[in-house]
Design a protein around this motif. Structure first.
Motif: not given
Length: 626
Positions: A155-163, A165-170, A569-575
């Motif tokens: 919700d806060v840490l990803s640049s793509n909060p709406t998609t 979770e689904n992308s990582l599930d795939n 800084y590194y970002r790990i939750y964007d894609d």
């Protein structure tokens, strides 16, 4: 009398001096000619005027004083270099039994270092071994393990909060073939079998080989030259005693230029059971490197509020600045309350007596990781904390469970029983700093006001809205340690003396050590050990060189690297991009999206390699295989 050209081949090739040629011509039997074999030649008086003192060299240096230039006779004018006048120093020799020629390679007992291959078997090497370890793969693995818990942070840490979770599930379903908790546990077991977990193993085991059997014995490692000692220290700096304070490596007061920065890494040399299975032998198990600068304990705090109000699973915000939110007495008294980080052996803030009333206002005790980063600022600086998301403790998996035969209780915080899963949960946790005053600098002072806030560098608080808008940085436990690793890599490469070493042929820094080079560099840090058996001192030791390699561009293809608010800084939750390059990290010519190897989930015949067959995580470069 002679100089051995190579110590790694099975063929003994001797380049004879004039004295040696004379003896061969006059001898009737070559066997009777050689009376002893020696590390140093005790008979010959070469009388060369050059005493070897080239401490700047790492390739021509010798364990003995008195390097013999051109003794091989490969140069036309070598006789001019070997003249009357040279005297050998530090003579070491041994007379073989029964007049048997003890040539190199005929020893009966060897220290053997085992490395797991891409097909899962272990190959053992003697005499010399060179290994590459690919730390860029380890960074991407951290992202993968943390991404399993994307729902806690998106919700806060990803640049793509709406998609996202689904992308990582795939990704987990389609690429890794991980659909269930049981599948994920099997996936983590596959990695562990290859020596890939919180620690990335670079060798599997060490044995003593007697010509027929491999035996587990006590092992000792001796660094080869100063650079190996100090390079290893920089990569082992995450090991701590006794309070988890990562103090870096300080060489102040010496002529060495130290790396007085905190290291995220530890080096681990494990024991293993002896052949009888009745005791552990020192250092004979796997050896690995991994992120281990943090300690684990509990955070005692109170006054919980939401840091990000709009989130469905908000991060907590802890305030203890008055009687209602934490203090039991007037706010100018701090000694009657115990707050902060607690382990079985460590307490951050003490109390006069354990019966003080301040304990009644501690409303939350949360499992927490902790780092101590700012090693140059003394005891006044606040550590950083990484509390487990409260969501994890309030759901079904947060219940107490039996963890051993004695019915001791523990908290089940992950859905699998695998330790790599717990590591993934921890390294994805958001960073907090404690603020002991009112200026948001994270320092302990005379003021008793206490707050625990999500933070960036120097303990400065960050806002959820600015983080979500990517106008302010954030850190997790893994990305903080990645940034610490950058500082270690840059620090080792920038040393201006001969006690630190990087392999220049591996690429080095493309544009120096500042500016954009921090984002685009390639480095190799070598460490060489001579491995001995303490139980069998006559066993021939093995000289092992491990090169720890890291390519920043190979990492940033999977983990974005940003600069905001004057902080990188590194970002790990964007894609859902995962590229494991392994040996192809420098060229990026091939990769695998699966850490087990390209096409592993679909039954590939070759595992632990990229699409072009480049090894992942580690690779044997050269070695004398048994």
């Amino acid at each position: 009398m002679a100089y051995i050209t190579s110590a790694t081949t099975t063929t003994l090739e001797l380049q004879l001096t004039d004295e040696g040629r004379k003896r061969v011509l006059e001898s009737k039997s070559l066997v009777s000619l050689f009376e002893k074999f020696a590390i140093s030649d005790g008979d010959v008086d070469y009388r060369n005027t050059q005493q070897h003192a080239d401490t700047n060299s790492t390739t021509n240096d010798s364990a003995q004083l008195g390097y013999i230039p051109y003794a091989t006779g490969n140069l036309i004018n070598f006789r001019k270099q070997i003249n009357n006048g040279y005297k050998q120093h530090n003579i070491i020799w041994a007379t073989p039994e029964s007049n048997t020629v003890n040539v190199r390679g005929s020893e009966t007992t060897y220290v053997a270092v085992g490395v797991k291959t891409t097909n899962g078997s272990v190959k053992y090497y003697r005499d010399t071994l060179e290994l590459d370890v690919y730390l860029h793969d380890y960074f991407v693995l951290n992202k993968l393990l943390a991404s399993k818990y994307i729902a806690d942070h998106k919700d806060v840490l990803s640049s793509n909060p709406t998609t996202i979770e689904n992308s990582l599930d795939n990704y987990f379903n389609d690429t890794l073939n991980v659909l269930t908790t049981s599948d994920y546990n099997s996936f983590l077991n596959d990695l562990s079998e290859f020596g890939v977990s919180q620690y990335l193993d670079f060798w599997d085991s060490i044995k003593v080989y007697d010509g027929a059997n491999f035996n587990s014995e006590d092992i000792k490692l001796i660094p080869y030259k100063d650079f190996s000692y100090y390079n290893a220290l920089s990569l082992a700096g995450g090991a701590f005693m006794p309070r988890g304070e990562n103090m870096g490596i300080d060489f102040s007061g010496t002529y060495l230029k130290g790396l007085n920065v905190a290291s995220p890494f530890s080096l681990v040399f494990s024991p293993s059971l002896n052949n009888a299975g009745n005791r552990y032998t020192k250092g004979s198990g796997g050896a690995g490197i991994g992120f281990e600068a943090f300690s684990m304990g509990y955070l005692n705090c109170g006054g919980i509020n939401n840091w990000n109000e709009a989130s469905t699973a908000p991060y907590p915000l802890f305030n203890m600045n008055n009687k209602e939110t934490g203090w039991s007495t007037d706010s100018d008294t701090i000694n009657n309350t115990f707050i902060g980080f607690v382990t079985a052996v460590d307490m951050e803030t003490g109390v006069d007596t354990f019966g003080d009333p301040g304990y009644s206002n501690i409303t939350s005790t949360i499992p927490t990781a902790r780092l101590v980063l700012n090693i140059n600022k003394g005891n006044d600086i606040s550590p950083t904390y990484y509390p487990i998301k409260l969501k994890r403790l309030s759901q079904e998996q947060g219940k107490y469970i039996n963890i051993n035969a004695q019915e001791a209780k523990g908290i089940n915080i992950t859905q699998t029983t695998h330790p790599s899963d717990t590591f993934g949960l921890l390294v994805g946790a958001l960073e907090y700093s404690s603020n002991w005053n009112t200026n948001q600098q994270g320092f302990r002072s005379s003021s008793p006001y206490f707050a625990l806030n999500p933070s960036k560098d120097n303990g400065i608080s960050i806002g959820a809205g600015r983080v979500a808008a990517q106008s302010e940085p954030y850190y997790t436990l893994s990305t903080r340690m990645m940034k610490m690793a950058d500082e270690i890599f840059v620090g080792v490469a920038s040393q201006n003396n001969n006690f630190w070493m990087t392999d220049t042929y591996s690429g080095g820094f493309r544009s120096g050590l500042s500016g954009s080079s921090i984002n685009h560099y390639n480095i190799s840090i070598p460490v060489t050990w001579t491995v001995y058996s303490t139980n069998s001192p006559s066993a021939a030791p093995c000289k092992v060189t491990v090169r720890f390699k890291f390519n920043k561009e190979a990492v940033t293809d999977s983990i974005s690297y940003n600069n905001v608010s004057s902080q990188n800084y590194y970002r790990i939750y964007d894609d859902s991009e995962f590229k494991f390059y392994g040996a192809a990290g420098e060229t990026k010519s091939s990769f695998s999206p699966d850490p087990r190897g390209f096409g592993y989930a679909s039954g590939a015949s070759t595992t632990w390699t990229t699409s072009a067959g480049d090894a992942l995580f580690r690779q044997v470069i050269t070695g004398q295989e048994i």
